[in-house]
Scaffold this active site. Structure first.
Site, short mmCIF file in Angstrom:
data_model
loop_
_atom_site.label_atom_id
_atom_site.label_comp_id
_atom_site.label_asym_id
_atom_site.label_seq_id
_atom_site.Cartn_x
_atom_site.Cartn_y
_atom_site.Cartn_z
N CYS A 154 0.83 -1.20 0.00
CA CYS A 154 0.00 0.00 0.00
C CYS A 154 0.87 1.26 0.00
CB CYS A 154 -0.99 -0.04 1.16
SG CYS A 154 -2.37 1.12 0.97
N HIS A 204 -3.60 -5.35 0.48
CA HIS A 204 -3.08 -5.74 1.79
C HIS A 204 -3.12 -7.25 2.00
CE1 HIS A 204 -2.60 -1.77 3.72
NE2 HIS A 204 -3.63 -1.39 2.95
N GLU A 216 -1.68 -8.82 4.31
CA GLU A 216 -1.62 -9.07 5.76
C GLU A 216 -2.99 -8.91 6.42
OE1 GLU A 216 -1.11 -4.55 5.69
OE2 GLU A 216 -1.03 -6.27 4.33
#
Length: 250
Positions: A100, A190, A192
């Protein structure tokens, strides 16, 4: 470089979440630690926005540049220092992954253009599409041509660095995945994130469309492919570290 056998992964956290989000789901570095199951000796946390000194490249074996609630175009001093560090790490061919804000900062650091996305904010669960042959890519090989990802960003890479290769796009963003070299790679989305983490971000967002995205989360399937990309980066780093350890021991 003569790396020590214990050289850790550097998690470079680019700011802190809003207080309400941090209270619910913690800080960015912890999301990566949890997703990858990292032990405390396997990583080092760097917070440039707090004045932390970025690590000498010969003291780490790879780095992840996290997302942020800041904007690359603010050109904060700590962000510019990190951009210069990225250029050095990239030149030394150390494994580097941007997420990001980190994705945008790597592109900016290496000569690309970052600005507000003319298509507006992109958030929630969205589809990205692979646009280039990626079967031989160590992080993308075997992935479907289109898959779902968690997103939340207002700025974007409008023009990637001259020698970079864009590997995926979405309806609102033309640079979802960029490879800059065999070692340097970045994702606008993302990997994660989890559903609960995305829900926290949406719940505390004032962006138009955030509430609608939040309302639809429970009916959406948790995406599996983004986490696999992150896991592959980790495995490549771990294998590289193990190889260096064996080489140094010999």
């Amino acid at each position: 470089m003569d790396l020590p056998i214990y050289a850790p992964l550097a998690i470079v956290q680019m700011g802190e979440p809003p207080t309400a989000i941090a209270a619910e789901v913690g800080e960015q570095y912890q999301w990566f630690v949890d997703r990858l199951g990292l032990e405390s000796h396997e990583y080092v946390l760097i917070r440039p926005y707090r004045g932390d000194r970025l690590p000498d490249p010969d003291r780490i074996s790879a780095a992840i540049i996290t997302g942020s609630w800041s904007m690359v175009t603010d050109h904060a001093p700590w962000s510019e220092i990190t951009a210069a560090w990225i250029r050095g790490v990239h030149a030394l061919e150390l494994p580097l992954l941007g997420i990001c804000y980190g994705h945008q900062l790597i592109a900016y650091a290496l000569g690309g253009i970052v600005a507000d996305n003319p298509r507006g904010w992109e958030g929630g669960l969205q589809q990205v599409r692979i646009t280039a042959r990626a079967d031989d890519d160590p992080l993308l090989g075997g992935l479907p041509g289109q898959f779902a990802v968690w997103l939340s960003h207002l700025q974007t890479v409008l023009r990637p660095p001259a020698e970079a290769r864009v590997l995926a796009v979405s309806p609102r963003d033309d640079c979802q995945i960029i490879r800059y070299s065999p070692q340097t790679f970045s994702l606008q989305f993302h990997p994660e994130f989890s559903r609960s983490l995305m829900a926290s971000c949406l719940r505390h967002s004032t962006r138009s469309g955030a509430k609608e995205q939040l309302a639809s989360l429970q009916s959406q399937t948790e995406p599996e492919w983004p986490a696999l990309i992150l896991q592959r980066f980790y495995e490549n780093w771990r294998n590289n570290r193990s190889g260096l350890a064996n080489s140094n021991a010999a």
